[in-house]
Enzyme design. Structure first.
Site, PDB file in Angstrom:
ATOM      1  N   PRO A 156       0.828  -1.218   0.000  1.00  0.00           N
ATOM      2  CA  PRO A 156       0.000   0.000   0.000  1.00  0.00           C
ATOM      3  C   PRO A 156       0.860   1.264   0.000  1.00  0.00           C
ATOM      4  O   PRO A 156       1.851   1.359   0.720  1.00  0.00           O
ATOM      5  CB  PRO A 156      -0.800  -0.126   1.304  1.00  0.00           C
ATOM      6  CG  PRO A 156      -0.868  -1.591   1.561  1.00  0.00           C
ATOM      7  CD  PRO A 156       0.447  -2.135   1.083  1.00  0.00           C
ATOM      8  N   GLU A 157       0.479   2.216  -0.848  1.00  0.00           N
ATOM      9  CA  GLU A 157       1.179   3.484  -0.944  1.00  0.00           C
ATOM     10  C   GLU A 157       0.314   4.563  -0.290  1.00  0.00           C
ATOM     11  O   GLU A 157      -0.679   4.262   0.360  1.00  0.00           O
ATOM     12  CB  GLU A 157       1.491   3.769  -2.411  1.00  0.00           C
ATOM     13  CG  GLU A 157       2.353   2.674  -3.033  1.00  0.00           C
ATOM     14  CD  GLU A 157       2.678   2.897  -4.501  1.00  0.00           C
ATOM     15  OE1 GLU A 157       2.481   4.026  -5.001  1.00  0.00           O
ATOM     16  OE2 GLU A 157       3.129   1.944  -5.159  1.00  0.00           O
ATOM     17  N   ARG A 177       1.142 -11.912   5.692  1.00  0.00           N
ATOM     18  CA  ARG A 177       2.577 -12.040   5.398  1.00  0.00           C
ATOM     19  C   ARG A 177       3.468 -11.449   6.487  1.00  0.00           C
ATOM     20  O   ARG A 177       4.693 -11.567   6.437  1.00  0.00           O
ATOM     21  CB  ARG A 177       2.893 -11.405   4.038  1.00  0.00           C
ATOM     22  CG  ARG A 177       2.177 -12.105   2.887  1.00  0.00           C
ATOM     23  CD  ARG A 177       2.583 -11.575   1.536  1.00  0.00           C
ATOM     24  NE  ARG A 177       3.956 -11.912   1.214  1.00  0.00           N
ATOM     25  CZ  ARG A 177       4.550 -11.607   0.044  1.00  0.00           C
ATOM     26  NH1 ARG A 177       3.858 -10.943  -0.872  1.00  0.00           N
ATOM     27  NH2 ARG A 177       5.790 -11.937  -0.194  1.00  0.00           N
ATOM     28  N   HIS A 234      -4.608 -15.185  10.904  1.00  0.00           N
ATOM     29  CA  HIS A 234      -3.682 -14.057  10.706  1.00  0.00           C
ATOM     30  C   HIS A 234      -4.175 -12.763  11.346  1.00  0.00           C
ATOM     31  O   HIS A 234      -3.627 -11.705  11.049  1.00  0.00           O
ATOM     32  CB  HIS A 234      -3.372 -13.825   9.223  1.00  0.00           C
ATOM     33  CG  HIS A 234      -2.879 -15.034   8.501  1.00  0.00           C
ATOM     34  ND1 HIS A 234      -1.763 -15.738   8.913  1.00  0.00           N
ATOM     35  CD2 HIS A 234      -3.367 -15.686   7.406  1.00  0.00           C
ATOM     36  CE1 HIS A 234      -1.573 -16.756   8.095  1.00  0.00           C
ATOM     37  NE2 HIS A 234      -2.529 -16.761   7.182  1.00  0.00           N
TER      38      HIS A 234
END
Length: 264
Positions: free
Chosen positions: A2-3, A110, A91
């Site tokens: 994500p930016e 992740r 998660h």
């Protein structure tokens, strides 16, 4: 990963979810680390603290309280969501319990995300925030003169320079490509060859691309989700990113792919 537009979209969603009277009842850590170790004093430091707002600095989210700020980085797959009892997912690594009974979950398959504590008065020296460049949407900080000064004399390609978080924050691979294309500047051009006439055009397009992406809820390439669970829509407006071999939207010629600074 994500930016800036995606992180800003999450920030706005969290602000709506939390409202004006959210108080942290408990921070429940399901594990002690993500990309880095989560400070062991984080839950105790913020227990009972009222959240005054959610800010964004670069690609970091800051849940502000009078006792300090909970710093969150989404990494590649991190998401925040409202998670009522019974909505536990694989998660989910952190649960943020609010005094009114609601619960936020931070899920990160992740584990490239981060959670940290920024104590009162240490934001300017916190190692994760130290040395960050100006915000691109702040026209008083990210100026033409600043960009020219950062580029002057540099032989490095322009694209990785505007992705450098010490030059300007939050302009990742997607938005650097889109801004340079709109500005009609080759991404391989040496940064030191950026002209005074071109710099205002590039600054303008960096801002406009980011603003349009925020308005579209960011870009969902694979994993990004807003705080409410929806994806973003700016990927439908890409003019060059991930379009190698497809016709140019301006001239119709096939777009050529390549690698600059390790990025496509």
């Amino acid at each position: 990963m994500p930016e800036l537009p995606e992180v800003e979209t999450v920030r706005r969603g969290l602000e709506l979810l939390l409202g004006n009277a959210a108080v942290i009842h408990e921070i429940e850590l399901m594990r002690g680390d993500l990309r880095a170790t989560i400070p062991s004093d984080l839950p105790g430091s913020l227990r009972g603290a009222a959240i005054s707002g959610v800010r964004r600095r670069a690609k970091y989210l800051l849940f502000d309280t009078a006792r300090g700020s909970l710093l969150s980085h989404l990494g590649m797959t991190g998401t925040w969501r409202l998670a009522p009892p019974g909505d536990e997912r694989v998660h989910d690594h952190v649960y943020l319990h609010l005094r009114d009974g609601r619960r936020l979950a931070f899920r990160d398959p992740r584990r490239f995300g981060l959670l940290d504590l920024v104590k009162p008065g240490e934001e300017a020296t916190h190692p994760r925030l130290l040395g960050l460049g100006p915000e691109p949407l702040n026209d008083q900080a990210f100026t033409v003169e600043h960009l020219l000064a950062c580029c002057r004399g540099r032989k490095q390609a322009l694209k990785p320079v505007i992705m450098d978080q010490q030059v300007v924050v939050g302009v990742g691979n997607i938005y650097a490509q889109e801004a340079l294309f709109r500005a009609r500047i080759r991404p391989t051009r040496a940064a030191g060859r950026l002209t005074r006439a071109e710099a205002p055009v590039l600054v303008e397009h960096i801002r406009s691309v980011l603003a349009e992406a925020i308005a579209a809820g960011g870009s969902t390439i694979s994993d990004f989700r807003q705080a409410g669970g929806d994806g973003g829509y700016f990927q439908h407006n890409f003019q060059v990113y991930d379009r190698a071999g497809q016709p140019c939207v301006v001239c119709g010629a096939p777009l050529a792919g390549g690698v600059i600074g390790g990025r496509g």
